[in-house]
Design a protein around this motif. Sequence first.
Motif, short mmCIF file in Angstrom:
data_model
loop_
_atom_site.label_atom_id
_atom_site.label_comp_id
_atom_site.label_asym_id
_atom_site.label_seq_id
_atom_site.Cartn_x
_atom_site.Cartn_y
_atom_site.Cartn_z
N TRP A 1 0.81 -1.22 0.00
CA TRP A 1 0.00 0.00 0.00
C TRP A 1 0.84 1.27 0.00
N ILE A 2 2.09 1.16 0.41
CA ILE A 2 2.94 2.35 0.46
C ILE A 2 3.21 2.93 -0.92
N PRO A 3 3.70 2.18 -1.90
CA PRO A 3 3.88 2.77 -3.23
C PRO A 3 2.57 3.15 -3.90
N LEU A 4 1.48 2.42 -3.60
CA LEU A 4 0.19 2.77 -4.19
C LEU A 4 -0.32 4.11 -3.67
N GLY A 5 0.21 4.54 -2.51
CA GLY A 5 -0.19 5.84 -1.97
C GLY A 5 0.07 6.98 -2.94
N LEU A 6 1.07 6.83 -3.80
CA LEU A 6 1.36 7.87 -4.78
C LEU A 6 0.16 8.12 -5.68
N LEU A 7 -0.49 7.06 -6.10
CA LEU A 7 -1.68 7.19 -6.94
C LEU A 7 -2.88 7.62 -6.12
N PHE A 8 -3.06 7.00 -4.96
CA PHE A 8 -4.23 7.31 -4.13
C PHE A 8 -4.21 8.76 -3.64
N GLY A 9 -3.03 9.35 -3.54
CA GLY A 9 -2.96 10.74 -3.11
C GLY A 9 -3.51 11.71 -4.13
N MET A 10 -3.54 11.31 -5.38
CA MET A 10 -4.03 12.20 -6.44
C MET A 10 -5.55 12.22 -6.51
N VAL A 11 -6.18 11.10 -6.21
CA VAL A 11 -7.63 10.98 -6.42
C VAL A 11 -8.44 11.95 -5.56
N PRO A 12 -8.21 12.05 -4.23
CA PRO A 12 -9.01 13.01 -3.45
C PRO A 12 -8.84 14.45 -3.91
#
Length: 830
Positions: free
Chosen positions: A697-708
Amino acid sequence: MASQDGIEQLPKLPAATDSHPAESFDDEKAGHDSGKLEKHLSSNSSIASGKAEPDGKAVYDYDDEVQYVNGEPVITTGRDVSRYLVDTRDDHDPAVTFRSLVIGTVFAGLGAALCQIYLFKPVQVTVSTVFLLLLIYSVGVAWAKYFPRAEWVKDTRFARLGPVLHFINPGEFRIKEHVIASLVASTASYGSSAVSNFAVQRLYYETNVEATTAILATFSTACFGYGLVGLLRPLTVYPAEMVYWANLPTVSIFQGKLLSSNPAIPVSDPRPSAIIAALHFDTASNKKRMKVFWTAFTGMFVWEVFPSYIFPLLNGINIVCLATQHVPSAAQDVITNLFGGTDGNEGLGFLSLSLDWQYITSSFMSFPLIQQANSWIGYVVCYVAIMGIYYSNVWNSKAFPMLSTSLYSQNGSRYDQAAVFGSTFQLNDTALEIVGLPALTGSNAWSNLCQNLGIGGLIAHTIFFWGPYVWDSFKQAREKTQPDPHWQVINKNYEEVPWYWYMALLALSFFAGLIVIFKGQTTLPWYAYIISLLLGAFITPFSTLLYARMGNGVATNQLMKMVAGAINPGRPVANLYFSMWSHDVVSTSINLAGDLKIGQYTKIPPRQMFLTQVWGTILGAAVNYVVMVSVVDAQREILLDPRGTNIWRHVSHVTLRRQTPRSDQQRSGQYPQSLNSAAVTWSLAKQLYGPHGPYIWIPLGLLFGMVPTFLQWLIARKWPSIMGIRTDSIILPIIYQYAQWMSAGTNSAVISTIIVGLVSQLWLRRYHPGWYKKYNFILGGALDGGAQVMIFILSFAVFGASGTPRPFPAWWGNPAQGNVDYCNGNGALD
């Protein structure tokens, strides 16, 4: 005249004259730009209106909602700073002189030494530029007064020495000499993760990097960043809203532009009664300001010896901890984790009150209120998330300390990285199978996740909310229509630095780095070196924009570590250097861009600024290296210890995620330790962060940070304001950044920084703007300076920076065992 309701009505401001043209600025509401540019109306069409506050004071609104309290403007936006706080005056006095370079060089040594010492302290703080500039001012004035001058030998037999004496002492110590000397010193004081990398190699890999290699590497990273800054000036320096809020104390003390008590006088009025300035523009008012400075400086200098040495309990007074000395051990552990915070990685420091200014600092006396409000949201998330992660045992958190940046084996012992990577600094798969994968504490994993969320949010926020501003800034630069009045003065009076100067600096930096790659012990391939520079160049404009607008950025080092791990699997030292070149480009770009803004505010000729910053960078590299070697050699065992002491911190694996990195169980050397740990874990990226790894989940945070942020942008287009709050004033990257703020280190100062910020940015700025403009920044600089000078003295005198430490005798304010704030019930109060 008075209106019917008794509130004074202000007359129209006089029309702008040719010599003081009406200014137009980018619209920035509450310190934040929605992305649309609106031209400011000329002052002859501005009509003031008045309204009453509950306490009866008149507040005047005119010129795009600028508020006045008792005739003083309330500084809110970057446009307000350019118009009301900083003077456009330019006396065309000399800048680069023998005197300014000598003084700057001497103080560069002091500043760089302080900065490097703090990299090994439990909490990293920056060296106060205000402190440096005020000491430089005192020395410069003394130089001008007591050194021989040319007029002393005029019409005497020594008259031929006149030119030499004038070269040494050109007379009055004026503002531009002062600025140049201060910027040489502050540029050298920024420090560099490059030097920290050499500390990591010295501590963990027993590799003594040669001084020439170290200085070349530092020069390469810093000057490559400066080359980028030069190319990005139209975006990150020229516009009015690019304030670099943390630099306002510096600018305010050099020279300030304040309205007189008569609001009818326009800010462009050249009459002395319209301007109340600082060190160089109004010597009559200097006495009181300097008295405030030296009084506060002396008081803090004396006080700091108590919380830092004699009475360390003052660093974190927590009523809950003091009142729960005899609760059962299980409850005591929970109390310590939540309320403890004076010792390193002790706990979250909830409700602790710190009286130790070296950890509070004056940063929150400068940050705009919108930045601070977003940070408060992050703090709340941090308290809830870290306690929740630990007690729900996410990532097997209970097997390790709640707060730590160290690497652990699955059984909770320190991870044996030497067995896995050996003397070649490359992964041994057989050894990895025997030793096993390293584990992160829950707080450390959460910190890494938040950093990736912040990077994604930063990129998205810049594109969606600030995209139109970026385009218009470059368009204004091309057409030379940038409306900032300070840029207009510079553009009219001085030659700009040609773009090819910066390109040449980029080329020199690139080849200096190549020399280090091929001759040094980096294990970094040449192609990875090039990719690291390209990555840093990509991230730089995003980070600099946020920092310039809000005063605080988002740590992007996590992205660099991710890419490094993908390109250099199994090579921790190579990952250290990859991150150094990519991340240092970002951090030095931010610092040097802030200096360029100071130069713009104070009208320093751009070409002289260029030479000044290059010299300061080289000088700082040399001094930082020397101090690093001294501290590492003298405190090697403590710096390697995962717990360390409350004086020196050990060295582990978080990234440079804020201005005050933390330590493990706190305490000493944590920053280099954090660099090493990150390099090790990301060199095992496939195993740890891959699809089947425990931290996917740590590297995926890069993508998830953009969505909100994208969803927020859509909402802002539909509803610009919700319940009286501007939708675009919620800055998710800042919230993410502070949501991991307490994941390591000393946390007892958090509440105190909030209090300082509220007093300065809410009460003083809004209700006492006159006092705020005259004394807020000079007071902050004095407090920082007093604390830092005492820490510098104590570091070498009793903390063991260059030899054997001499701890203060134990007493109840300095317990010999357990946590200093008694959150572990150490019995010292019985």
